[in-house]
Write a protein that holds these residues in place. Structure first.
Motif, short mmCIF file in Angstrom:
data_model
loop_
_atom_site.label_atom_id
_atom_site.label_comp_id
_atom_site.label_asym_id
_atom_site.label_seq_id
_atom_site.Cartn_x
_atom_site.Cartn_y
_atom_site.Cartn_z
N VAL A 193 35.81 37.47 53.02
CA VAL A 193 36.94 38.37 53.22
C VAL A 193 37.77 38.38 51.95
N LEU A 194 38.02 39.56 51.41
CA LEU A 194 38.89 39.72 50.24
C LEU A 194 40.25 40.22 50.73
N ALA A 195 41.28 39.42 50.54
CA ALA A 195 42.59 39.73 51.11
C ALA A 195 43.61 40.02 50.01
N PRO A 196 44.41 41.07 50.16
CA PRO A 196 45.52 41.29 49.23
C PRO A 196 46.65 40.31 49.53
N ILE A 197 47.32 39.85 48.47
CA ILE A 197 48.43 38.91 48.67
C ILE A 197 49.68 39.36 47.91
N GLY A 198 49.69 40.61 47.44
CA GLY A 198 50.86 41.12 46.75
C GLY A 198 50.76 41.17 45.25
N LEU A 199 49.66 40.71 44.69
CA LEU A 199 49.47 40.82 43.24
C LEU A 199 49.25 42.29 42.88
N PRO A 200 49.96 42.83 41.89
CA PRO A 200 49.76 44.23 41.51
C PRO A 200 48.55 44.39 40.60
N ASP A 201 47.88 45.53 40.70
CA ASP A 201 46.74 45.80 39.82
C ASP A 201 47.13 45.76 38.35
N ALA A 202 48.40 45.96 38.06
CA ALA A 202 48.84 45.99 36.67
C ALA A 202 48.56 44.69 35.93
N VAL A 203 48.44 43.57 36.65
CA VAL A 203 48.18 42.31 35.95
C VAL A 203 46.81 42.32 35.29
N LEU A 204 45.90 43.23 35.72
CA LEU A 204 44.57 43.27 35.14
C LEU A 204 44.57 43.89 33.74
N GLU A 205 45.63 44.62 33.40
CA GLU A 205 45.65 45.29 32.10
C GLU A 205 45.59 44.30 30.96
N GLY A 206 46.28 43.19 31.10
CA GLY A 206 46.25 42.19 30.04
C GLY A 206 45.01 41.32 30.07
N ILE A 207 44.30 41.33 31.19
CA ILE A 207 43.10 40.50 31.32
C ILE A 207 41.85 41.26 30.87
N ALA A 208 41.83 42.57 31.14
CA ALA A 208 40.70 43.44 30.79
C ALA A 208 39.38 42.84 31.25
N PRO A 209 39.16 42.75 32.57
CA PRO A 209 37.93 42.13 33.08
C PRO A 209 36.69 42.84 32.56
N ARG A 210 35.64 42.07 32.31
CA ARG A 210 34.37 42.61 31.82
C ARG A 210 33.24 42.35 32.81
N SER A 211 33.58 41.80 33.97
CA SER A 211 32.58 41.52 35.00
C SER A 211 32.92 42.30 36.26
N PHE A 212 31.88 42.77 36.94
CA PHE A 212 32.09 43.65 38.08
C PHE A 212 31.07 43.35 39.17
N GLY A 213 31.48 43.59 40.41
CA GLY A 213 30.54 43.62 41.51
C GLY A 213 29.86 44.97 41.50
N ASN A 214 28.54 44.98 41.54
CA ASN A 214 27.81 46.24 41.39
C ASN A 214 27.93 47.10 42.64
N GLY A 215 28.04 48.40 42.43
CA GLY A 215 28.11 49.35 43.53
C GLY A 215 28.45 50.72 43.01
N PRO A 216 28.41 51.73 43.87
CA PRO A 216 28.65 53.10 43.41
C PRO A 216 29.99 53.34 42.74
N ALA A 217 30.97 52.49 42.96
CA ALA A 217 32.25 52.65 42.25
C ALA A 217 32.13 52.39 40.76
N LEU A 218 31.04 51.77 40.36
CA LEU A 218 30.87 51.36 38.96
C LEU A 218 30.13 52.40 38.13
N TRP A 219 29.47 53.36 38.74
CA TRP A 219 28.65 54.32 38.02
C TRP A 219 28.58 55.63 38.81
N HIS A 220 28.11 56.66 38.15
CA HIS A 220 27.95 57.97 38.77
C HIS A 220 26.52 58.43 38.56
N LEU A 221 25.84 58.76 39.65
CA LEU A 221 24.45 59.20 39.56
C LEU A 221 24.37 60.63 39.02
N PRO A 222 23.25 60.97 38.39
CA PRO A 222 23.08 62.35 37.90
C PRO A 222 23.14 63.34 39.06
#
Length: 480
Positions: A193-222
Protein backbone atom coordinates in the motif's frame (compact mmCIF):
# COMPACT_ATOMS: atom_id res chain seq x y z
CA UNK A 1 5.03 14.01 -11.43
CA UNK A 2 2.93 10.90 -12.05
CA UNK A 3 3.72 8.78 -9.00
CA UNK A 4 5.88 6.28 -10.88
CA UNK A 5 9.07 7.74 -9.42
CA UNK A 6 11.06 5.44 -7.14
CA UNK A 7 13.10 6.93 -4.33
CA UNK A 8 16.12 5.32 -2.74
CA UNK A 9 16.14 5.48 1.06
CA UNK A 10 18.62 8.36 0.87
CA UNK A 11 16.36 10.25 -1.53
CA UNK A 12 13.34 9.64 0.69
CA UNK A 13 15.24 11.06 3.64
CA UNK A 14 16.09 14.09 1.50
CA UNK A 15 12.40 14.50 0.62
CA UNK A 16 11.53 14.48 4.33
CA UNK A 17 14.23 17.07 5.08
CA UNK A 18 13.07 19.33 2.26
CA UNK A 19 9.46 19.17 3.40
CA UNK A 20 10.41 19.95 7.00
CA UNK A 21 12.64 22.82 5.87
CA UNK A 22 9.65 24.18 3.94
CA UNK A 23 7.57 24.26 7.11
CA UNK A 24 6.02 20.82 7.56
CA UNK A 25 6.26 19.21 10.98
CA UNK A 26 8.39 16.09 11.27
CA UNK A 27 6.12 14.81 14.01
CA UNK A 28 3.12 15.62 11.83
CA UNK A 29 4.55 13.47 9.04
CA UNK A 30 5.18 10.68 11.54
CA UNK A 31 1.62 10.89 12.81
CA UNK A 32 0.32 10.77 9.23
CA UNK A 33 2.44 7.71 8.47
CA UNK A 34 1.26 5.90 11.58
CA UNK A 35 -2.34 6.80 10.79
CA UNK A 36 -1.97 5.34 7.29
CA UNK A 37 -0.70 2.07 8.71
CA UNK A 38 -3.48 1.93 11.31
CA UNK A 39 -6.11 2.51 8.61
CA UNK A 40 -4.68 -0.24 6.44
CA UNK A 41 -4.60 -2.65 9.39
CA UNK A 42 -8.20 -1.94 10.41
CA UNK A 43 -9.35 -2.41 6.81
CA UNK A 44 -7.81 -5.88 6.54
CA UNK A 45 -7.73 -7.47 9.99
CA UNK A 46 -10.14 -8.05 12.83
CA UNK A 47 -9.21 -6.80 16.31
CA UNK A 48 -6.72 -9.13 17.98
CA UNK A 49 -3.71 -9.04 20.27
CA UNK A 50 -1.22 -6.71 18.53
CA UNK A 51 2.48 -6.50 19.27
CA UNK A 52 4.33 -3.51 17.81
CA UNK A 53 8.05 -4.16 17.36
CA UNK A 54 9.61 -0.69 17.59
CA UNK A 55 13.11 0.28 16.60
CA UNK A 56 14.93 3.38 17.88
CA UNK A 57 14.54 5.50 14.72
CA UNK A 58 11.73 7.13 12.79
CA UNK A 59 10.40 3.74 11.71
CA UNK A 60 9.94 2.90 15.38
CA UNK A 61 8.30 6.30 15.90
CA UNK A 62 5.74 5.39 13.24
CA UNK A 63 5.14 2.17 15.18
CA UNK A 64 4.34 4.02 18.41
CA UNK A 65 1.76 6.07 16.52
CA UNK A 66 0.22 2.88 15.09
CA UNK A 67 0.04 1.42 18.60
CA UNK A 68 -1.68 4.51 19.99
CA UNK A 69 -4.27 4.71 17.19
CA UNK A 70 -5.13 1.00 17.28
CA UNK A 71 -5.44 1.13 21.06
CA UNK A 72 -7.78 4.12 20.74
CA UNK A 73 -9.88 2.03 18.34
CA UNK A 74 -10.27 -0.65 21.01
CA UNK A 75 -7.59 -3.11 19.94
CA UNK A 76 -5.40 -4.79 22.61
CA UNK A 77 -1.92 -3.46 21.84
CA UNK A 78 1.52 -3.69 23.41
CA UNK A 79 4.89 -2.33 22.30
CA UNK A 80 8.16 -4.23 22.47
CA UNK A 81 11.06 -1.88 21.82
CA UNK A 82 14.41 -2.97 20.44
CA UNK A 83 15.92 0.20 21.95
CA UNK A 84 14.52 3.57 23.07
CA UNK A 85 14.50 6.49 20.64
CA UNK A 86 17.18 9.13 20.93
CA UNK A 87 15.97 11.93 23.27
CA UNK A 88 14.64 15.02 21.55
CA UNK A 89 13.70 13.28 18.32
CA UNK A 90 10.26 13.00 16.77
CA UNK A 91 10.39 9.29 17.53
CA UNK A 92 10.96 10.08 21.21
CA UNK A 93 7.91 12.36 21.20
CA UNK A 94 5.82 9.62 19.58
CA UNK A 95 7.07 7.10 22.15
CA UNK A 96 6.22 9.46 25.02
CA UNK A 97 2.64 9.72 23.73
CA UNK A 98 2.21 5.94 24.06
CA UNK A 99 0.66 5.18 27.45
CA UNK A 100 -0.11 1.52 26.90
CA UNK A 101 1.77 -1.66 27.83
CA UNK A 102 5.48 -1.97 27.09
CA UNK A 103 7.07 -5.40 27.12
CA UNK A 104 10.55 -6.73 26.66
CA UNK A 105 11.25 -8.02 23.18
CA UNK A 106 11.18 -11.72 23.96
CA UNK A 107 10.23 -14.95 22.23
CA UNK A 108 7.29 -15.32 24.62
CA UNK A 109 5.79 -11.95 23.73
CA UNK A 110 6.22 -12.67 20.02
CA UNK A 111 4.52 -16.05 20.41
CA UNK A 112 1.48 -14.50 22.09
CA UNK A 113 0.85 -11.95 19.33
CA UNK A 114 -2.07 -12.34 16.96
CA UNK A 115 -0.68 -9.61 14.70
CA UNK A 116 2.81 -8.14 14.53
CA UNK A 117 3.51 -4.57 13.43
CA UNK A 118 7.10 -4.52 12.18
CA UNK A 119 8.46 -1.03 12.88
CA UNK A 120 12.02 -2.06 13.68
CA UNK A 121 14.00 -0.71 10.74
CA UNK A 122 13.21 1.44 7.73
CA UNK A 123 14.20 1.03 4.12
CA UNK A 124 17.70 2.38 4.69
CA UNK A 125 19.06 -0.66 6.52
CA UNK A 126 22.63 -1.25 5.30
CA UNK A 127 23.85 -4.00 7.59
CA UNK A 128 22.83 -7.52 8.48
CA UNK A 129 20.44 -7.93 11.37
CA UNK A 130 21.97 -8.91 14.70
CA UNK A 131 21.97 -12.72 15.12
CA UNK A 132 20.15 -12.48 18.43
CA UNK A 133 17.37 -10.44 16.88
CA UNK A 134 17.16 -12.86 13.97
CA UNK A 135 16.61 -15.72 16.41
CA UNK A 136 13.69 -13.82 17.92
CA UNK A 137 12.16 -12.86 14.58
CA UNK A 138 12.29 -16.45 13.35
CA UNK A 139 9.70 -17.16 16.04
CA UNK A 140 7.10 -14.85 14.45
CA UNK A 141 4.12 -16.91 13.33
CA UNK A 142 1.40 -14.24 13.35
CA UNK A 143 0.65 -12.13 10.27
CA UNK A 144 3.11 -9.27 9.88
CA UNK A 145 2.36 -5.70 8.80
CA UNK A 146 5.57 -3.93 7.81
CA UNK A 147 6.05 -0.19 8.17
CA UNK A 148 7.83 1.01 5.00
CA UNK A 149 9.64 -2.30 4.29
CA UNK A 150 9.91 -5.63 6.10
CA UNK A 151 12.82 -5.46 8.53
CA UNK A 152 15.91 -6.94 6.91
CA UNK A 153 15.07 -5.81 3.36
CA UNK A 154 17.40 -3.26 1.77
CA UNK A 155 15.09 -0.61 0.32
CA UNK A 156 17.55 0.31 -2.42
CA UNK A 157 18.23 -3.16 -3.81
CA UNK A 158 15.54 -5.52 -2.51
CA UNK A 159 18.27 -7.76 -1.08
CA UNK A 160 17.93 -9.39 2.34
CA UNK A 161 20.35 -8.33 5.04
CA UNK A 162 20.87 -11.74 6.59
CA UNK A 163 17.21 -12.34 7.41
CA UNK A 164 13.92 -10.60 6.73
CA UNK A 165 10.40 -11.01 7.96
CA UNK A 166 7.77 -11.98 5.39
CA UNK A 167 4.94 -9.48 5.59
CA UNK A 168 1.31 -10.00 4.70
CA UNK A 169 1.02 -6.24 4.20
CA UNK A 170 3.54 -3.44 3.76
CA UNK A 171 2.57 0.22 3.99
CA UNK A 172 4.99 2.74 2.53
CA UNK A 173 4.73 6.48 2.09
CA UNK A 174 4.81 9.14 -0.65
CA UNK A 175 6.77 7.07 -3.20
CA UNK A 176 7.81 3.43 -3.48
CA UNK A 177 11.43 2.35 -3.07
CA UNK A 178 13.30 0.13 -5.56
CA UNK A 179 13.31 -2.64 -2.95
CA UNK A 180 9.52 -2.81 -3.11
CA UNK A 181 9.76 -3.99 -6.73
CA UNK A 182 13.06 -5.89 -6.79
CA UNK A 183 13.29 -9.51 -5.72
CA UNK A 184 13.37 -10.94 -3.13
CA UNK A 185 12.07 -7.78 -1.44
CA UNK A 186 8.97 -7.68 -3.64
CA UNK A 187 7.86 -11.12 -2.50
CA UNK A 188 8.57 -10.35 1.15
CA UNK A 189 6.40 -7.21 1.13
CA UNK A 190 3.11 -9.04 0.56
CA UNK A 191 0.38 -6.59 -0.38
CA UNK A 192 1.92 -3.16 -0.90
CA UNK A 193 0.00 0.00 0.00
CA UNK A 194 1.40 3.40 -1.01
CA UNK A 195 -0.04 6.05 1.29
CA UNK A 196 0.15 9.85 1.04
CA UNK A 197 1.29 11.56 4.24
CA UNK A 198 1.27 15.21 3.20
CA UNK A 199 4.61 15.48 1.43
CA UNK A 200 4.21 17.76 -1.62
CA UNK A 201 5.38 16.62 -5.05
CA UNK A 202 7.49 19.77 -5.17
CA UNK A 203 10.14 18.13 -2.98
CA UNK A 204 11.00 15.90 -5.96
CA UNK A 205 12.27 18.87 -7.98
CA UNK A 206 15.48 19.04 -6.02
CA UNK A 207 15.90 15.27 -6.00
CA UNK A 208 15.28 14.67 -9.73
CA UNK A 209 14.58 10.92 -9.43
CA UNK A 210 16.07 8.74 -12.17
CA UNK A 211 14.34 5.49 -11.19
CA UNK A 212 10.76 4.58 -12.00
CA UNK A 213 8.22 1.83 -11.61
CA UNK A 214 7.48 0.65 -15.13
CA UNK A 215 4.02 1.18 -16.58
CA UNK A 216 2.05 3.11 -19.19
CA UNK A 217 2.56 6.37 -17.29
CA UNK A 218 6.24 6.17 -18.22
CA UNK A 219 5.90 5.90 -22.02
CA UNK A 220 3.51 6.40 -24.91
CA UNK A 221 2.88 3.68 -27.47
CA UNK A 222 2.88 4.48 -31.19
CA UNK A 223 -0.50 5.49 -32.58
CA UNK A 224 -1.79 4.98 -36.10
CA UNK A 225 -3.84 7.49 -38.07
CA UNK A 226 -5.57 7.58 -41.42
CA UNK A 227 -2.31 8.37 -43.15
CA UNK A 228 -0.36 5.42 -41.71
CA UNK A 229 0.90 2.70 -44.04
CA UNK A 230 3.20 -0.28 -43.74
CA UNK A 231 6.31 1.67 -44.70
CA UNK A 232 5.59 4.45 -42.20
CA UNK A 233 5.35 1.90 -39.38
CA UNK A 234 8.88 0.60 -39.71
CA UNK A 235 10.56 -2.53 -41.02
CA UNK A 236 12.13 -5.05 -38.64
CA UNK A 237 14.75 -7.46 -39.98
CA UNK A 238 15.70 -10.49 -37.89
CA UNK A 239 18.72 -12.64 -38.51
CA UNK A 240 17.81 -16.31 -38.02
CA UNK A 241 19.95 -19.33 -37.19
CA UNK A 242 19.62 -22.72 -38.85
CA UNK A 243 19.63 -24.71 -35.61
CA UNK A 244 16.78 -22.84 -33.86
CA UNK A 245 14.60 -21.11 -36.45
CA UNK A 246 11.68 -21.24 -34.03
CA UNK A 247 13.31 -18.46 -32.00
CA UNK A 248 13.24 -16.15 -35.02
CA UNK A 249 9.63 -17.10 -35.70
CA UNK A 250 8.58 -16.18 -32.17
CA UNK A 251 10.47 -12.89 -32.27
CA UNK A 252 9.08 -12.04 -35.70
CA UNK A 253 5.52 -12.78 -34.59
CA UNK A 254 5.97 -10.49 -31.58
CA UNK A 255 7.42 -7.68 -33.73
CA UNK A 256 4.42 -7.92 -36.06
CA UNK A 257 1.96 -7.88 -33.19
CA UNK A 258 3.77 -4.89 -31.70
CA UNK A 259 2.72 -2.99 -34.81
CA UNK A 260 5.76 -3.01 -37.10
CA UNK A 261 4.62 -2.47 -40.67
CA UNK A 262 6.93 -5.09 -42.16
CA UNK A 263 8.96 -7.91 -40.66
CA UNK A 264 11.60 -9.87 -42.56
CA UNK A 265 13.54 -12.89 -41.37
CA UNK A 266 16.96 -13.20 -42.95
CA UNK A 267 17.55 -16.96 -43.19
CA UNK A 268 21.07 -18.45 -43.21
CA UNK A 269 20.37 -20.86 -46.08
CA UNK A 270 17.75 -21.99 -48.55
CA UNK A 271 16.51 -24.88 -46.44
CA UNK A 272 15.86 -22.66 -43.43
CA UNK A 273 14.23 -20.09 -45.68
CA UNK A 274 11.87 -22.72 -47.07
CA UNK A 275 10.95 -23.79 -43.55
CA UNK A 276 10.26 -20.22 -42.47
CA UNK A 277 8.20 -19.45 -45.56
CA UNK A 278 5.79 -22.14 -44.44
CA UNK A 279 5.13 -20.28 -41.19
CA UNK A 280 2.96 -17.15 -41.03
CA UNK A 281 1.68 -15.85 -44.38
CA UNK A 282 2.53 -12.23 -43.54
CA UNK A 283 6.15 -12.95 -42.67
CA UNK A 284 8.76 -11.98 -45.26
CA UNK A 285 11.76 -14.30 -45.68
CA UNK A 286 15.08 -13.65 -47.43
CA UNK A 287 17.99 -16.02 -47.85
CA UNK A 288 20.59 -13.64 -49.29
CA UNK A 289 23.38 -12.53 -46.91
CA UNK A 290 22.13 -10.10 -44.26
CA UNK A 291 24.88 -7.67 -45.16
CA UNK A 292 23.27 -7.23 -48.57
CA UNK A 293 20.16 -5.83 -46.89
CA UNK A 294 21.87 -3.08 -44.89
CA UNK A 295 21.68 -0.57 -47.73
CA UNK A 296 17.87 -0.53 -47.61
CA UNK A 297 17.24 2.40 -45.26
CA UNK A 298 13.63 1.35 -44.82
CA UNK A 299 14.93 -1.57 -42.76
CA UNK A 300 15.32 0.71 -39.78
CA UNK A 301 15.28 -1.84 -36.93
CA UNK A 302 17.25 -5.06 -36.71
CA UNK A 303 17.16 -7.91 -34.21
CA UNK A 304 20.31 -10.01 -33.88
CA UNK A 305 20.63 -13.11 -31.76
CA UNK A 306 17.42 -15.14 -31.24
CA UNK A 307 18.43 -18.68 -32.14
CA UNK A 308 21.57 -17.45 -33.90
CA UNK A 309 25.04 -18.96 -33.31
CA UNK A 310 27.44 -16.80 -31.27
CA UNK A 311 30.08 -16.32 -33.95
CA UNK A 312 32.14 -13.28 -34.89
CA UNK A 313 29.97 -12.75 -37.97
CA UNK A 314 27.06 -11.53 -35.90
CA UNK A 315 29.19 -8.92 -34.12
CA UNK A 316 30.62 -7.74 -37.42
CA UNK A 317 27.08 -7.36 -38.71
CA UNK A 318 26.16 -5.38 -35.58
CA UNK A 319 29.12 -3.06 -36.21
CA UNK A 320 28.11 -2.54 -39.84
CA UNK A 321 24.48 -1.90 -38.94
CA UNK A 322 25.43 0.63 -36.28
CA UNK A 323 27.72 2.34 -38.76
CA UNK A 324 24.81 2.62 -41.19
CA UNK A 325 22.64 4.22 -38.52
CA UNK A 326 20.31 1.27 -38.04
CA UNK A 327 18.63 0.49 -34.71
CA UNK A 328 19.86 -2.84 -33.35
CA UNK A 329 18.50 -5.06 -30.59
CA UNK A 330 21.19 -7.54 -29.47
CA UNK A 331 19.87 -10.73 -27.91
CA UNK A 332 20.86 -14.37 -27.44
CA UNK A 333 23.72 -15.32 -29.76
CA UNK A 334 24.88 -11.73 -30.23
CA UNK A 335 25.33 -11.36 -26.48
CA UNK A 336 27.08 -14.70 -26.09
CA UNK A 337 29.47 -13.75 -28.91
CA UNK A 338 30.58 -10.76 -26.82
CA UNK A 339 31.39 -12.77 -23.69
CA UNK A 340 34.04 -10.88 -21.75
CA UNK A 341 34.15 -8.17 -24.43
CA UNK A 342 31.24 -5.78 -23.82
CA UNK A 343 32.87 -3.11 -25.98
CA UNK A 344 31.99 -5.24 -29.01
CA UNK A 345 28.32 -4.51 -28.35
CA UNK A 346 28.75 -0.75 -28.69
CA UNK A 347 26.41 0.61 -31.30
CA UNK A 348 23.47 -1.57 -30.30
CA UNK A 349 20.43 0.42 -29.22
CA UNK A 350 19.17 -2.23 -26.77
CA UNK A 351 20.75 -5.27 -25.13
CA UNK A 352 18.40 -7.91 -23.70
CA UNK A 353 20.46 -10.26 -21.47
CA UNK A 354 19.14 -12.63 -18.86
CA UNK A 355 21.26 -12.94 -15.72
CA UNK A 356 23.55 -15.61 -17.16
CA UNK A 357 24.23 -13.70 -20.37
CA UNK A 358 24.81 -10.52 -18.39
CA UNK A 359 27.41 -12.24 -16.22
CA UNK A 360 29.17 -13.71 -19.26
CA UNK A 361 29.43 -10.32 -20.94
CA UNK A 362 29.89 -7.91 -18.03
CA UNK A 363 30.97 -10.07 -15.09
CA UNK A 364 29.16 -10.95 -11.86
CA UNK A 365 26.05 -8.91 -11.16
CA UNK A 366 26.54 -8.75 -7.40
CA UNK A 367 23.94 -7.68 -4.85
CA UNK A 368 23.02 -4.38 -6.49
CA UNK A 369 21.34 -5.30 -9.77
CA UNK A 370 20.17 -1.74 -10.56
CA UNK A 371 23.68 -0.34 -10.35
CA UNK A 372 25.10 -3.27 -12.34
CA UNK A 373 22.58 -2.63 -15.12
CA UNK A 374 23.28 1.11 -15.08
CA UNK A 375 27.03 0.52 -15.27
CA UNK A 376 26.60 -1.86 -18.22
CA UNK A 377 24.39 0.65 -20.03
CA UNK A 378 26.94 3.42 -19.53
CA UNK A 379 29.79 1.17 -20.66
CA UNK A 380 28.15 0.15 -23.95
CA UNK A 381 26.14 3.29 -24.59
CA UNK A 382 23.09 1.02 -24.95
CA UNK A 383 19.84 0.51 -23.10
CA UNK A 384 20.16 -2.68 -21.05
CA UNK A 385 17.05 -4.76 -20.40
CA UNK A 386 18.19 -7.16 -17.67
CA UNK A 387 15.48 -9.81 -17.87
CA UNK A 388 13.74 -11.51 -14.97
CA UNK A 389 10.53 -11.43 -12.99
CA UNK A 390 11.76 -8.01 -11.89
CA UNK A 391 13.30 -6.88 -15.18
CA UNK A 392 15.48 -3.78 -14.96
CA UNK A 393 15.64 -1.36 -17.88
CA UNK A 394 18.67 0.93 -17.64
CA UNK A 395 19.64 3.75 -20.00
CA UNK A 396 23.14 5.17 -20.55
CA UNK A 397 21.98 8.52 -19.12
CA UNK A 398 21.18 6.91 -15.75
CA UNK A 399 17.43 6.46 -16.10
CA UNK A 400 16.12 3.14 -14.83
CA UNK A 401 12.76 1.40 -14.75
CA UNK A 402 11.83 -1.70 -12.78
CA UNK A 403 9.14 -3.92 -14.25
CA UNK A 404 6.95 -5.75 -11.76
CA UNK A 405 4.08 -7.30 -13.73
CA UNK A 406 5.73 -10.42 -15.20
CA UNK A 407 4.17 -13.62 -13.81
CA UNK A 408 6.37 -16.64 -13.03
CA UNK A 409 4.64 -18.43 -15.92
CA UNK A 410 6.95 -16.53 -18.29
CA UNK A 411 9.87 -18.73 -17.21
CA UNK A 412 9.72 -20.81 -20.38
CA UNK A 413 11.75 -21.29 -23.54
CA UNK A 414 11.07 -18.69 -26.20
CA UNK A 415 9.79 -16.09 -23.78
CA UNK A 416 12.89 -13.94 -24.27
CA UNK A 417 12.53 -14.15 -28.05
CA UNK A 418 9.01 -12.73 -27.79
CA UNK A 419 10.29 -9.90 -25.59
CA UNK A 420 13.14 -9.06 -27.97
CA UNK A 421 10.70 -8.99 -30.89
CA UNK A 422 8.47 -6.58 -28.99
CA UNK A 423 11.39 -4.22 -28.40
CA UNK A 424 12.38 -4.25 -32.07
CA UNK A 425 8.81 -3.83 -33.25
CA UNK A 426 8.24 -0.78 -31.05
CA UNK A 427 11.55 0.84 -31.98
CA UNK A 428 10.79 0.34 -35.69
CA UNK A 429 7.73 2.55 -35.18
CA UNK A 430 9.77 5.37 -33.70
CA UNK A 431 9.77 4.73 -29.96
CA UNK A 432 13.07 5.76 -28.33
CA UNK A 433 15.15 2.82 -27.12
CA UNK A 434 14.57 3.25 -23.37
CA UNK A 435 10.83 3.73 -23.76
CA UNK A 436 10.55 0.84 -26.24
CA UNK A 437 12.40 -1.55 -23.92
CA UNK A 438 10.31 -0.49 -20.91
CA UNK A 439 7.05 -0.73 -22.83
CA UNK A 440 7.99 -4.14 -24.25
CA UNK A 441 8.73 -5.50 -20.77
CA UNK A 442 5.38 -4.29 -19.46
CA UNK A 443 3.40 -5.51 -22.48
CA UNK A 444 5.12 -8.90 -22.23
CA UNK A 445 4.01 -9.26 -18.62
CA UNK A 446 0.51 -7.97 -19.31
CA UNK A 447 0.05 -10.35 -22.25
CA UNK A 448 1.25 -13.30 -20.17
CA UNK A 449 -1.16 -12.41 -17.37
CA UNK A 450 -4.01 -12.30 -19.88
CA UNK A 451 -2.94 -15.68 -21.26
CA UNK A 452 -3.33 -17.17 -17.78
CA UNK A 453 -7.07 -16.50 -17.96
CA UNK A 454 -7.31 -15.80 -14.26
CA UNK A 455 -5.37 -18.92 -13.28
CA UNK A 456 -2.47 -18.98 -10.83
CA UNK A 457 0.53 -16.90 -11.96
CA UNK A 458 2.85 -19.92 -11.81
CA UNK A 459 0.77 -22.24 -13.96
CA UNK A 460 2.61 -23.41 -17.11
CA UNK A 461 2.53 -21.29 -20.24
CA UNK A 462 4.39 -21.63 -23.51
CA UNK A 463 5.70 -18.64 -25.42
CA UNK A 464 3.13 -19.14 -28.16
CA UNK A 465 0.35 -18.58 -25.61
CA UNK A 466 1.53 -15.00 -25.09
CA UNK A 467 1.49 -13.90 -28.74
CA UNK A 468 -2.28 -13.54 -29.29
CA UNK A 469 -2.58 -11.48 -26.10
CA UNK A 470 -0.12 -8.79 -27.22
CA UNK A 471 -2.77 -6.84 -29.10
CA UNK A 472 -5.19 -6.72 -26.15
CA UNK A 473 -2.30 -5.77 -23.85
CA UNK A 474 -1.43 -2.87 -26.17
CA UNK A 475 -5.08 -1.78 -26.21
CA UNK A 476 -5.13 -1.77 -22.41
CA UNK A 477 -2.10 0.56 -22.33
CA UNK A 478 -3.44 3.13 -24.80
CA UNK A 479 -5.01 6.26 -23.30
CA UNK A 480 -8.77 6.61 -23.54
Amino acid sequence: MNGSELLTPAQMAEADRSAIAAGLSGLGLMNAAGAAVARAVRARFRPCRVLVLAGPGNNGGDGYVVARLLEQAGWPVAVAALAPPRPGTDAALAAAAWRGPRHALTAGEIARAGLVIDALFGAGLQRDLDPGLVDLLRGVTAPVVAVDVPSGVDGATGQVRGFALRAALTVTFFRRKPGHLLLPGRDLCGELVLAPIGLPDAVLEGIAPRSFGNGPALWHLPRRDAGSHKYSLGHVTLVAGAAMPGAARLAAAAARRAGAGLVTVAAPDGATAALLRGAEPGLLVRDDPPGALIGDARRNAWLLGPGAPPGKDILELLRDLAGAGRLVVADGGALTAAAGAPDRLRGAAVLTPHAGEFARVFGPIGDNRPEAARAAAALCGSVVLLKGSDSIIAAPDGRMAINGNAPPALATAGSGDVLAGLVAGLMAQGMPAFEAAAAAAWLHGAAASRALRGGPPDQPLIAEDVLPEIGPAIASALPG
